[in-house]
Design a protein around this motif. Structure first.
Motif, PDB file in Angstrom:
ATOM      1  N   CYS A 377       0.905  -1.289  -0.029  1.00  0.00           N
ATOM      2  CA  CYS A 377       0.559  -0.331   0.201  1.00  0.00           C
ATOM      3  C   CYS A 377       1.314   1.618   0.291  1.00  0.00           C
ATOM      4  O   CYS A 377       1.195   1.333   1.179  1.00  0.00           O
ATOM      5  CB  CYS A 377      -0.557   0.228   1.183  1.00  0.00           C
ATOM      6  N   GLY A 378       0.818   1.519  -1.247  1.00  0.00           N
ATOM      7  CA  GLY A 378       1.923   3.288  -1.466  1.00  0.00           C
ATOM      8  C   GLY A 378       1.602   4.390  -0.533  1.00  0.00           C
ATOM      9  O   GLY A 378       2.273   4.796   0.115  1.00  0.00           O
ATOM     10  N   PRO A 379      -0.207   4.309  -0.255  1.00  0.00           N
ATOM     11  CA  PRO A 379       0.009   5.901   0.937  1.00  0.00           C
ATOM     12  C   PRO A 379      -0.066   5.516   2.212  1.00  0.00           C
ATOM     13  O   PRO A 379       0.206   6.180   3.356  1.00  0.00           O
ATOM     14  CB  PRO A 379      -2.225   5.809   0.663  1.00  0.00           C
ATOM     15  N   CYS A 380      -0.527   3.612   2.506  1.00  0.00           N
ATOM     16  CA  CYS A 380       0.334   3.382   3.986  1.00  0.00           C
ATOM     17  C   CYS A 380       1.892   3.757   3.963  1.00  0.00           C
ATOM     18  O   CYS A 380       1.934   4.711   5.395  1.00  0.00           O
ATOM     19  CB  CYS A 380       0.043   1.996   4.069  1.00  0.00           C
ATOM     20  N   ARG A 381       2.413   3.915   3.536  1.00  0.00           N
ATOM     21  CA  ARG A 381       4.374   4.205   4.012  1.00  0.00           C
ATOM     22  C   ARG A 381       4.332   5.691   3.508  1.00  0.00           C
ATOM     23  O   ARG A 381       5.084   6.138   4.500  1.00  0.00           O
ATOM     24  CB  ARG A 381       4.017   2.635   2.821  1.00  0.00           C
ATOM     25  N   TYR A 463      -4.771   8.559   5.454  1.00  0.00           N
ATOM     26  CA  TYR A 463      -4.050   9.614   6.569  1.00  0.00           C
ATOM     27  C   TYR A 463      -5.612  11.030   6.738  1.00  0.00           C
ATOM     28  O   TYR A 463      -4.985  11.955   5.891  1.00  0.00           O
ATOM     29  CB  TYR A 463      -3.264  10.036   6.371  1.00  0.00           C
ATOM     30  N   PRO A 464      -5.570  11.529   8.723  1.00  0.00           N
ATOM     31  CA  PRO A 464      -6.265  12.919   8.320  1.00  0.00           C
ATOM     32  C   PRO A 464      -5.005  13.873   8.573  1.00  0.00           C
ATOM     33  O   PRO A 464      -5.645  15.341   8.689  1.00  0.00           O
ATOM     34  CB  PRO A 464      -6.912  12.193   9.999  1.00  0.00           C
ATOM     35  N   GLY A 465      -3.844  13.734   9.084  1.00  0.00           N
ATOM     36  CA  GLY A 465      -3.606  14.268   8.789  1.00  0.00           C
ATOM     37  C   GLY A 465      -2.155  14.825  10.246  1.00  0.00           C
ATOM     38  O   GLY A 465      -3.075  14.223  11.104  1.00  0.00           O
ATOM     39  N   ASN A 466      -1.077  15.365  10.108  1.00  0.00           N
ATOM     40  CA  ASN A 466      -0.198  15.379  11.978  1.00  0.00           C
ATOM     41  C   ASN A 466      -0.912  15.859  13.142  1.00  0.00           C
ATOM     42  O   ASN A 466      -1.106  15.527  13.621  1.00  0.00           O
ATOM     43  CB  ASN A 466       1.172  15.662  11.358  1.00  0.00           C
TER      44      ASN A 466
END
Length: 475
Positions: A377-381, A463-466
């Motif tokens: 999973c590219g977005p995961c990494r 991912y919602p952001g840091n």
């Protein structure tokens, strides 16, 4: 008369046409010695601000591109050594211009840049002129490639009018019509007296490949042509034409793209045809090397016997594969010695909500981020890279756990997680599906934040952001 015959024979040996231009593309050449490019910028002025020429190329199957920068001297000359290992394409970046040409290992070629002609579309002389064993081909490639793009061969069946000509055809009739376009296009290229025969071979190879791609797209094309959403059934023997068309039999095809990619492409279409398609004998070392590279990419170290056989079968390419193999061995060793991660387990018989309860139970007392991911999973990494500053800041205040399943190959997972600080779980497919369904997710990455008492705070698909994660874990 005897001298005339000797001259003709000499031209033939050099692969030249009677007019003195390259008549045939040579077979691929292999060597661990670099290809050398010597250059001269005519009328070069240091105050132009152009200080160097940059070359980029792919080394075998590596996703990384190699880059070589060649400074330009005050006299306008530059020199570059390119470790390509075999005849291959390179990109040259000069000022705002990028050109593509072919280099040969263990050989030198010269390129003369005429800056005043670079922006002149119909210049009578080439802006980039090459000398060397394939100099004529490279000169034509840079000068005329845009006029002979592969799409030219199928222009008559493109656009609104082209679609009309395909309406009502059966799938086999469509295939035959597409294949018939090649002969007319080949005749047109043969009639262009500006071009050396070697470049004509190249263009015809690109045409053949475009024909193959267009036959592959039969369903999409015919659905558009007939304005229907009903798929067309693939007839038995549809790809049988490849056995006679033989799009990969010419050496020229292996000049049209990165040769390792070209071999993989030919193998793929051989699967469609149900038989091995012809390829020139000079690509055999690449075919053999790909076998070993594939094993390494699947995270299998080469054995001593495999290395010995590889050195025998493809000696010039063996150093590349050994480099990949050494990198794999280093990853394996690093995984053994890393202390920045921990592999954890839960009972694989757990079901339903008991799965998530078991996962988070050991972490009460601190906020927790649960990351559902997979090795592929590219977005995961990408998200794991993004969150690193948050993890460093909250390392003593929060926990981070990572959940995946057998969709991530076990070997790939074992070698990937040492770089991902935290606790790692490899759950069953059923448990993974249960977990994602619990949080109404059908995709990854998915994230769940849990407070220090074990209560679920939020869940996020993507991912919602840091800032969001940091706010949740700071509660």
């Amino acid at each position: 008369m005897r001298h005339i015959f000797l001259a003709i024979a000499l031209l033939a040996c050099l692969g030249l046409s009677a007019k003195g231009r390259l008549g045939e593309l040579p077979q691929l050449k292999y060597s661990t010695s670099p290809a050398v490019v010597n250059g001269q910028v005519k009328g070069y002025k240091a105050e132009s601000g152009i200080k160097s020429v940059t070359f980029t190329f792919t080394v075998f199957t590596d996703n990384e591109r190699s880059t070589v920068e060649a400074p330009i001297g005050d006299d306008g000359r530059f020199r570059a050594e390119l470790q390509t290992y075999y005849t291959d394409r390179v990109d040259m970046h000069w000022a705002d211009t990028v050109i593509t040409f072919v280099v040969v290992p263990a050989e030198e070629m010269t390129i003369t840049i005429n800056p005043d002609l670079v922006a002149v579309a119909a210049a009578k002389k080439p802006a980039f002129e090459f000398t060397g064993s394939i100099g004529d081909f490279n000169t034509d490639l840079v000068r005329y490639a845009s006029q002979y793009e592969a799409i030219e061969v199928i222009k008559s069946i493109q656009g609104e009018e082209g679609m009309k000509s395909l309406k009502g055809l059966t799938v086999m009739e469509y295939r035959d019509k597409v294949v018939s376009l090649y002969d007319d296009a080949a005749r047109r290229i043969d009639a262009d007296k500006r071009l050396c025969d070697a470049f004509k071979q190249y263009v015809k190879a690109t045409y053949k490949y475009q024909i193959v791609i267009k036959t592959l797209l039969y369903n999409t094309t015919l659905m558009v042509a007939n304005d229907t959403e009903t798929p067309f059934k693939l007839p038995e023997g549809y790809y049988g034409y490849l056995a006679t068309f033989q799009p990969f039999a010419s050496t020229a095809f292996f000049y049209t793209m990165h040769p390792a990619q070209a071999v993989a492409t030919a193998n793929l279409f051989g699967n469609y045809a149900g038989q091995e398609l012809q390829m020139p004998s000079s690509v055999e070392p690449i075919r053999k090397a790909l076998k070993y590279a594939s094993s390494v990419s699947e995270l299998n170290e080469l054995t001593d016997d495999e290395i010995a056989l590889m050195n025998s079968e493809c000696p010039e390419l063996a150093p590349i594969i050994l480099h990949y193999n050494d990198e794999l061995k280093a990853r394996i060793e690093a995984a053994k010695n890393s202390t920045s991660y921990k592999v954890c387990v839960i009972d694989d018989s757990l079901k339903g909500e008991d799965v998530f309860k078991a996962l988070i139970a050991p972490y009460k007392g601190r906020p927790l981020l649960v990351d559902f991911w997979a090795t592929w999973c590219g977005p995961c990494r990408a998200a794991m890279e993004t969150i690193k500053p948050v993890k460093e800041e909250l390392a003593a205040k929060a926990n981070f756990i990572y959940i995946t399943s057998p969709t991530s190959p076990k070997r790939a997972w074992e070698l990937t997680i040492p770089d991902i600080h935290g606790d790692h779980y490899y759950v069953t497919d059923e448990q993974y599906s249960t977990l994602l369904n619990q949080f109404e997710s059908q995709s990854i990455p998915t994230y769940v934040t849990v407070d220090s008492k074990g209560n679920i705070l939020n869940h996020y698909i993507g991912y919602p952001g840091n800032d969001v994660i940091k706010a949740d874990l700071s509660k």
